[in-house]
Design a protein around this motif. Structure first.
Motif, PDB file in Angstrom:
ATOM      1  N   UNK A 203       0.859  -1.180   0.000  1.00 43.48           N
ATOM      2  CA  UNK A 203       0.000   0.000   0.000  1.00 43.48           C
ATOM      3  C   UNK A 203       0.896   1.230   0.000  1.00 43.48           C
ATOM      4  N   UNK A 204       0.631   2.147  -0.926  1.00 39.39           N
ATOM      5  CA  UNK A 204       1.381   3.399  -1.012  1.00 39.39           C
ATOM      6  C   UNK A 204       0.422   4.536  -0.685  1.00 39.39           C
ATOM      7  N   UNK A 205       0.799   5.375   0.270  1.00 37.45           N
ATOM      8  CA  UNK A 205      -0.057   6.463   0.730  1.00 37.45           C
ATOM      9  C   UNK A 205       0.654   7.795   0.572  1.00 37.45           C
ATOM     10  N   UNK A 206      -0.110   8.831   0.230  1.00 34.08           N
ATOM     11  CA  UNK A 206       0.397  10.190   0.266  1.00 34.08           C
ATOM     12  C   UNK A 206       0.140  10.783   1.636  1.00 34.08           C
ATOM     13  N   UNK A 207       1.170  11.252   2.294  1.00 34.67           N
ATOM     14  CA  UNK A 207       0.992  11.781   3.647  1.00 34.67           C
ATOM     15  C   UNK A 207      -0.001  12.940   3.658  1.00 34.67           C
ATOM     16  N   UNK A 208      -0.039  13.712   2.569  1.00 33.67           N
ATOM     17  CA  UNK A 208      -0.921  14.879   2.509  1.00 33.67           C
ATOM     18  C   UNK A 208      -2.151  14.634   1.634  1.00 33.67           C
ATOM     19  N   UNK A 209      -2.547  13.379   1.478  1.00 32.73           N
ATOM     20  CA  UNK A 209      -3.711  13.044   0.655  1.00 32.73           C
ATOM     21  C   UNK A 209      -4.992  13.484   1.368  1.00 32.73           C
ATOM     22  N   UNK A 210      -5.760  14.336   0.702  1.00 30.85           N
ATOM     23  CA  UNK A 210      -7.023  14.809   1.276  1.00 30.85           C
ATOM     24  C   UNK A 210      -8.212  13.979   0.818  1.00 30.85           C
ATOM     25  N   UNK A 211      -8.023  13.080  -0.128  1.00 24.95           N
ATOM     26  CA  UNK A 211      -9.111  12.231  -0.609  1.00 24.95           C
ATOM     27  C   UNK A 211      -9.125  10.904   0.136  1.00 24.95           C
ATOM     28  N   UNK A 212      -7.966  10.277   0.277  1.00 21.38           N
ATOM     29  CA  UNK A 212      -7.817   9.070   1.094  1.00 21.38           C
ATOM     30  C   UNK A 212      -6.856   9.410   2.230  1.00 21.38           C
ATOM     31  N   UNK A 213      -7.379   9.770   3.383  1.00 25.04           N
ATOM     32  CA  UNK A 213      -6.501  10.177   4.484  1.00 25.04           C
ATOM     33  C   UNK A 213      -5.531   9.078   4.883  1.00 25.04           C
ATOM     34  N   UNK A 214      -4.414   9.501   5.453  1.00 21.88           N
ATOM     35  CA  UNK A 214      -3.338   8.583   5.797  1.00 21.88           C
ATOM     36  C   UNK A 214      -3.816   7.470   6.727  1.00 21.88           C
ATOM     37  N   UNK A 226       0.108  -9.452   5.857  1.00 27.81           N
ATOM     38  CA  UNK A 226       1.484  -9.262   5.427  1.00 27.81           C
ATOM     39  C   UNK A 226       1.737  -8.053   4.553  1.00 27.81           C
ATOM     40  N   UNK A 227       0.749  -7.208   4.353  1.00 29.52           N
ATOM     41  CA  UNK A 227       0.926  -6.067   3.449  1.00 29.52           C
ATOM     42  C   UNK A 227       1.937  -5.078   4.013  1.00 29.52           C
ATOM     43  N   UNK A 228       2.724  -4.499   3.100  1.00 30.23           N
ATOM     44  CA  UNK A 228       3.618  -3.416   3.458  1.00 30.23           C
ATOM     45  C   UNK A 228       2.935  -2.068   3.246  1.00 30.23           C
ATOM     46  N   UNK A 229       3.494  -1.049   3.846  1.00 28.40           N
ATOM     47  CA  UNK A 229       2.968   0.311   3.708  1.00 28.40           C
ATOM     48  C   UNK A 229       4.128   1.271   3.546  1.00 28.40           C
ATOM     49  N   UNK A 230       4.044   2.110   2.503  1.00 27.22           N
ATOM     50  CA  UNK A 230       5.017   3.183   2.308  1.00 27.22           C
ATOM     51  C   UNK A 230       4.254   4.496   2.288  1.00 27.22           C
ATOM     52  N   UNK A 231       4.695   5.440   3.101  1.00 25.19           N
ATOM     53  CA  UNK A 231       4.068   6.763   3.186  1.00 25.19           C
ATOM     54  C   UNK A 231       4.970   7.768   2.491  1.00 25.19           C
ATOM     55  N   UNK A 245      10.155  10.080  -7.601  1.00 20.92           N
ATOM     56  CA  UNK A 245      11.313   9.266  -7.213  1.00 20.92           C
ATOM     57  C   UNK A 245      11.011   8.370  -6.008  1.00 20.92           C
ATOM     58  N   UNK A 246      10.477   8.909  -4.902  1.00 22.95           N
ATOM     59  CA  UNK A 246      10.183   7.983  -3.791  1.00 22.95           C
ATOM     60  C   UNK A 246       9.080   6.982  -4.121  1.00 22.95           C
ATOM     61  N   UNK A 247       8.132   7.367  -4.962  1.00 20.76           N
ATOM     62  CA  UNK A 247       7.085   6.413  -5.351  1.00 20.76           C
ATOM     63  C   UNK A 247       7.677   5.297  -6.200  1.00 20.76           C
ATOM     64  N   UNK A 248       8.494   5.667  -7.177  1.00 21.06           N
ATOM     65  CA  UNK A 248       9.149   4.668  -8.014  1.00 21.06           C
ATOM     66  C   UNK A 248      10.056   3.766  -7.179  1.00 21.06           C
TER      67      UNK A 248
END
Length: 258
Positions: A203-214, A226-231, A245-248
């Motif tokens: 799961x990849x999250x945007x820390x400042x996402x206003x549509x899907x909050x962190x 077992x899912x990983x999470x990257x913020x 770059x950090x998303x890639x």
């Protein structure tokens, strides 16, 4: 329906398929595509009603969009893939993960959620679809959506990116968009199925996402075994464009672990 798509990288390598968000197309992955295509066969489809895809009069439920992706994989001779989706693309990816798990080697969920719309949100989607069909004009919709998509820092630091995305939304076929909005309004709740997902998931999250909050993204990751999470810092709802770059790197690291 076989979807138009870009097919990048080594055709003999394991496949990574990435699905775009609402009112966009496969080009939304352009900032990270070349780096990913060095490691895999990268498939970037345009979902029905958007981008280069056909605009049929029906078939816009999330499961219909998912069936298009599976049909496209069949046409390409891809038996199993790593499947990723952002926002609406994530709903489609979850549909395949739940209904056709035999087609997946892995799952990437970016800035997306598993739950259904509330009744009020679903009705707002339908009202927006009606307004677009009446006017055929996407200017108000493009302005409204663009105002929510990005982190505040993106509006200040990357105004050209904001305008580029706004222009891309404005080029969407109005009929296709209206039909897609109605399909989104009735999307199913996949929350109860999340514990059954048994492929490696990130799961990849945007820390400042206003549509899907962190916090919602964290909960999504916690429900998948077992899912990983990257913020991603300084990213809203479109981290592949705002912070490529950090998303890639997050996706490349995930693929390396596979």
């Amino acid at each position: 329906m076989i979807l138009p798509h870009d097919d990048l990288g080594d055709p003999q390598a394991p496949a990574l398929v990435l699905l775009h968000g609402l009112a966009l197309d496969g080009s939304m992955w352009s900032e990270i595509a070349s780096g990913l295509a060095e490691r895999c066969r990268l498939i970037l489809p345009d979902l029905r009603g958007q981008g280069r895809a056909q605009v049929p009069t029906s078939g816009y439920e999330i499961d219909d969009l998912a069936d298009d992706v599976v049909e496209t994989l069949d046409d390409l001779g891809i038996d199993r893939c790593v499947l990723g989706g952002l926002s609406m693309g994530g709903y489609v990816a979850l549909s395949i993960a739940v209904r056709r798990p035999d087609r997946l080697r892995g799952l990437l969920l970016l800035q997306t959620r598993a739950g259904a719309h509330t009744p009020a949100a679903a009705e707002a989607r339908r009202a927006t679809a009606d307004a677009i069909e009446r006017s055929g004009d996407l200017r108000d919709f493009a302005d409204s959506l663009t105002s929510k998509l990005f982190a505040e820092s993106t509006y200040t630091a990357q105004p050209a990116l904001v305008q580029r995305v706004r222009d891309a939304i404005g080029r969407t076929d109005p009929s296709g968009l209206a039909r897609t909005l109605r399909g989104l309004a009735s999307r199913p709740d996949r929350t109860s199925a999340l514990p059954s997902i048994d492929v490696p998931t990130l799961v990849v999250a945007g820390i400042d996402d206003r549509i899907v909050p962190l916090e919602e993204a964290r909960e999504l990751a916690a429900r998948i075994p077992g899912a990983g999470l990257v913020e991603i810092d300084r990213a809203g709802h479109l981290s592949p464009l705002e912070a490529p770059e950090p998303t890639s790197q997050a996706i490349r690291d995930y693929l390396e672990r596979l």
